[in-house]
Motif scaffolding. Structure first.
Motif, PDB file in Angstrom:
ATOM      1  N   GLU A   1     -25.409   9.715  48.834  1.00 43.05           N
ATOM      2  CA  GLU A   1     -24.632  10.125  50.001  1.00 43.05           C
ATOM      3  C   GLU A   1     -23.895  11.435  49.738  1.00 43.05           C
ATOM      4  O   GLU A   1     -23.835  12.322  50.606  1.00 43.05           O
ATOM      5  N   GLN A   2     -23.332  11.561  48.539  1.00 44.02           N
ATOM      6  CA  GLN A   2     -22.638  12.801  48.184  1.00 44.02           C
ATOM      7  C   GLN A   2     -23.613  13.973  48.114  1.00 44.02           C
ATOM      8  O   GLN A   2     -23.296  15.086  48.553  1.00 44.02           O
TER       9      GLN A   2
ATOM     10  N   GLU B   1     -26.398  14.255  49.748  1.00 43.01           N
ATOM     11  CA  GLU B   1     -26.790  14.555  51.135  1.00 43.01           C
ATOM     12  C   GLU B   1     -25.760  15.481  51.774  1.00 43.01           C
ATOM     13  O   GLU B   1     -26.109  16.487  52.426  1.00 43.01           O
ATOM     14  N   ALA B   2     -24.480  15.166  51.590  1.00 46.89           N
ATOM     15  CA  ALA B   2     -23.410  15.988  52.167  1.00 46.89           C
ATOM     16  C   ALA B   2     -23.372  17.371  51.531  1.00 46.89           C
ATOM     17  O   ALA B   2     -23.176  18.380  52.216  1.00 46.89           O
ATOM     18  N   GLU B   3     -23.577  17.432  50.229  1.00 45.10           N
ATOM     19  CA  GLU B   3     -23.564  18.709  49.528  1.00 45.10           C
ATOM     20  C   GLU B   3     -24.728  19.591  49.972  1.00 45.10           C
ATOM     21  O   GLU B   3     -24.571  20.801  50.158  1.00 45.10           O
TER      22      GLU B   3
ATOM     23  N   LYS C   1     -23.988  21.158  53.305  1.00 51.10           N
ATOM     24  CA  LYS C   1     -23.045  22.276  53.206  1.00 51.10           C
ATOM     25  C   LYS C   1     -23.696  23.540  52.660  1.00 51.10           C
ATOM     26  O   LYS C   1     -23.333  24.648  53.029  1.00 51.10           O
TER      27      LYS C   1
END
Length: 441
Positions: A328-329, A331-333, A336
């Motif tokens: 999940e982290q 994916e977010a990174e 960005k």
């Protein structure tokens, strides 16, 4: 050693590296012999430890180290020889049945491949390159500001619009006791400013903090209130007036002109305006160029279509940092950083297609020009070439500075290329209109 590649699709590949005993055995033997000569084990003299004991104690560790060295060395050599343009680094595939007790090994690595695409600058349409000029109103305001800046401060009995007021904001309950120098235009409402008109030193003006300034954060500057307290703060504060002064504008005479620009360089208000106009429009040109560069960048990101090996990159992001990330982290990174990665690829393609390069002479010339401008700001208008060259040499001995300056040089080259090849409408505007059209302010 055998290395093969299987292209899964246009953006993903798997490299298989087969390592046989012959590929690593000499290195393992050499490392174990080193341990044999230098190991200190209780009960044995240095250099007299049996190889069987060395093998038992260090064999597996040495094997892993030497196989990994051989593996990485040959994998890197293969990537260079094949001229593979990859994103991130090869990711090892985990084999559940891997057996280090075997003599021959097979390793697999996932690759994310750089997408193939072209950039056609001629297709970019609808952009505007602004030419900003300093209008008469701006020049008059600048002359007024300069005259006030170099004028004479005069003490006054009562407050009028435009005066400088020194005093202290006070509220004992909130522990506010903050000296301040203010002008009446800092307040959001004219009604607040009008409370000061006609007041004298020693008078107290009571103000409410709610909506006192255009931005509540200004309470931090003038009242020294903490950030957590400023939003919506609704208390009365007293401003005790201690001194009222005004600035008598400097007289427009030759003495003033010489003080500003050096003896004999300026002899009239028109010449002051001409110099102010020249300096202002140089700064405006830089802002207009940056706006144009940003607009071209945005257009390239919008209109240059290509796929990325997204799933590979998300897996790579998970393990690329000092601390592993969750899916999940990652994916977010990735979300960005995706636009930044896309523009890096687009920029690289533009540089490649247009053969843009930075030479050491480019870097030296850019740095020398930057240094001369900085020296001029401090009054050193005619430094010798030897002085400038000495500073350039010191600056370029710092690798971080070289990287920063190289980025600036390439940005300048990209801007010049865009000006040449991107079709754009040139529009002359005042600075105020430029701000409105660009940022809606």
């Amino acid at each position: 050693m055998n290395i093969t590649r299987n292209n899964v699709d246009a953006l993903n590949a798997v490299i298989t590296v087969e390592v046989s005993k012959a590929d690593y055995a000499p290195q393992v033997s050499k490392a174990l012999n080193h341990y044999l000569k230098n190991a200190t084990i209780p009960g044995f003299r240095k250099g007299a430890v049996p190889m069987s004991l060395i093998q038992k104690q260090y064999g597996k560790t040495v094997l892993l180290e030497e196989v990994n060295k051989v593996l990485q060395e040959n994998l890197n050599k293969y990537l260079q020889q094949e001229k593979l343009d990859i994103l991130g680094n090869p990711l090892p595939k985990i084999a559940e049945d891997f057996n280090w007790d075997s003599e021959d090994y097979k390793f697999e690595f996932e690759l994310g491949l750089t997408p193939t695409f072209d950039v056609d600058l001629s297709t970019i349409k609808g952009l505007t390159h602004y030419k900003i000029f300093a209008d008469d109103n701006m020049l008059d305001e600048q002359v007024t500001r300069i005259r006030k800046q170099y004028g004479k401060m005069i003490a006054k009995d009562t407050v009028e619009a435009g005066d400088d007021i020194r005093g202290t904001f006070i509220n004992e309950a909130k522990n506010i006791d903050s000296p301040a120098q203010i002008t009446l235009d800092i307040f959001k409402d004219k009604a607040t400013a009008d409370k000061f008109i006609g007041k004298k030193a020693g008078d107290v003006v009571t103000l409410n903090t709610k909506g006192l300034f255009e931005d509540d954060h200004q309470l931090m500057d003038y009242l020294k209130v903490g950030h957590d307290d400023v939003h919506g703060l609704d208390v009365d504060v007293d401003f005790k007036i201690e001194e009222v002064t005004t600035s008598e504008p400097a007289e427009l005479n030759q003495e003033f002109f010489d003080k500003l620009f050096g003896e004999g360089n300026v002899s009239s208000v028109e010449e002051i305006k001409a110099k102010v106009k020249e300096d202002a429009e140089k700064q405006f040109a830089t802002q207009a160029d940056q706006k144009f560069l940003n607009d071209v960048t945005e257009s390239l990101l919008t209109n240059t279509k290509f796929d990325l090996p997204s799933e590979f990159l998300k897996k790579w992001i998970q393990s690329a940092g000092q601390e592993p990330l969750t899916p999940e982290q990652a994916e977010a990174e990735f979300a960005k950083s995706e636009n930044g990665l896309r523009y890096q690829l687009i920029e690289g393609k533009v540089m490649q297609q247009n053969k843009l390069q930075i030479t050491f002479e480019d870097l030296k010339a850019f740095t020398a020009d930057m240094i001369r401008k900085q020296m001029a700001q401090f009054g050193q208008t005619n430094p010798t070439d030897a002085d400038v060259d000495g500073i350039v040499a010191r600056v370029l001995s710092n690798q971080e500075e070289v990287k920063r300056l190289s980025d600036q040089v390439m940005s300048e080259k990209m801007l010049n290329l865009f000006k040449e090849k991107v079709s754009a409408t040139t529009k002359e505007v005042t600075y105020q209109d430029f701000i409105k059209e660009s940022y809606g302010e």
